[in-house]
Design a protein around this motif. Sequence first.
Motif, PDB file in Angstrom:
ATOM      1  N   ASP A   6       0.263 -59.430  27.209  1.00 49.75           N
ATOM      2  CA  ASP A   6      -0.187 -59.493  28.600  1.00 49.75           C
ATOM      3  C   ASP A   6      -1.455 -60.313  28.739  1.00 49.75           C
ATOM      4  O   ASP A   6      -1.650 -61.002  29.740  1.00 49.75           O
ATOM      5  N   ASP A  52      -0.532 -63.854  28.811  1.00 47.92           N
ATOM      6  CA  ASP A  52       0.185 -64.224  30.038  1.00 47.92           C
ATOM      7  C   ASP A  52      -0.625 -63.934  31.296  1.00 47.92           C
ATOM      8  O   ASP A  52      -0.063 -63.817  32.382  1.00 47.92           O
ATOM      9  N   THR A 111       5.520 -61.521  37.954  1.00 50.61           N
ATOM     10  CA  THR A 111       6.234 -61.853  36.731  1.00 50.61           C
ATOM     11  C   THR A 111       5.528 -61.167  35.572  1.00 50.61           C
ATOM     12  O   THR A 111       4.377 -61.471  35.277  1.00 50.61           O
ATOM     13  N   ASN A 127       5.874 -59.977  31.473  1.00 57.27           N
ATOM     14  CA  ASN A 127       6.582 -60.246  30.233  1.00 57.27           C
ATOM     15  C   ASN A 127       7.210 -58.952  29.714  1.00 57.27           C
ATOM     16  O   ASN A 127       6.517 -57.949  29.553  1.00 57.27           O
ATOM     17  N   LYS A 141       7.890 -58.067  26.923  1.00 56.81           N
ATOM     18  CA  LYS A 141       7.333 -57.656  25.634  1.00 56.81           C
ATOM     19  C   LYS A 141       5.930 -57.066  25.778  1.00 56.81           C
ATOM     20  O   LYS A 141       5.352 -56.613  24.782  1.00 56.81           O
TER      21      LYS A 141
END
Length: 318
Positions: free
Chosen positions: A161, A164, A185, A187, A189
């Motif tokens: 995170d 991202d 959006t 992730n 993962k």
Amino acid sequence: MGKFLQEIPDHLIEWILQQEMFWVATAPLSSDGHVNISPKGIKGTFHVVNSRRVWYEDLSGTGAETVAHIRENGRITILFHAFEGPARIVRLYGKGFFYELGTPEYEALVTSEQRLAGSRAVIGLDITKVGTTCGYAVPYYQFISHRTQLMDWAARKESVDQDDSANVPSGILPPSIYAQGEESTVNPKGMRYWWQQHNLVSLDGLPAFSINFGLGFPFVFSLGRLRASKIAIVGSNPNHSVAASISPATRLAIHGAEASKAPLSVGVDDSRYNTRSFLESFLSFLPFFLTLLIGVIIGRTYDKYAHVLSSTLSVGRF
């Protein structure tokens, strides 16, 4: 044998802070709802504010039953029992409360420097009754060390995170279980996705964390990861040190800047730890040195008397 008190006496506060784990029990109001009991065992996460209030740093997991039940009805019981020494069970009864990650209340208790990876809330208890009983049926267990897998898992997810962060709404979104979730959006993962998938409702469908929970959290890491390593070190049994898994640079940072920020409820004696670590390292290499020494002595003895042995063998042959 049992006794009930209105608050935690001083001698029990001291004993509670020495325990390596505790249990948290909550339940929904529904007669067919699922009762939840959660073991907690990361050293340094439990705090005693005073004789009538306690709290602990809640780490991420598969569900969020405790938060959901507190949100619905506030009932909670925390249990400690002795694994060694005199038998004892202590139960703390009362009204539960929680502060989500990102709220001012949470940040007042868990700073970014002290926050562990995966920390998602502060869960507390305003005590109405303290129960003590014998605990004679509880067997003895020897403490070895705390596990680090949960914090390692959370750190990996939060790192995703953090990388991202450009795709995440800026700022901390206000917690609300009533607002529609923000379009974002995330992730799959990362930890934000995990929270959204696993921590918003209980097994019985009760609301737990806010619908936007964690979507705006920046995941800025500082000394929180070092604190996790420190817990693994100082929480270990003296006979089973896990310090070898901590790099020298990390250990230096732990005993330097981080030491001044550690919670007061965790007693750490760095000098004793360093001494123990040195002795354990020395003893682990001792068999190697003894084997080497014996080999050198045998080799020199052979060189000294090799000609005598050769002569003896030659005479014996003829």
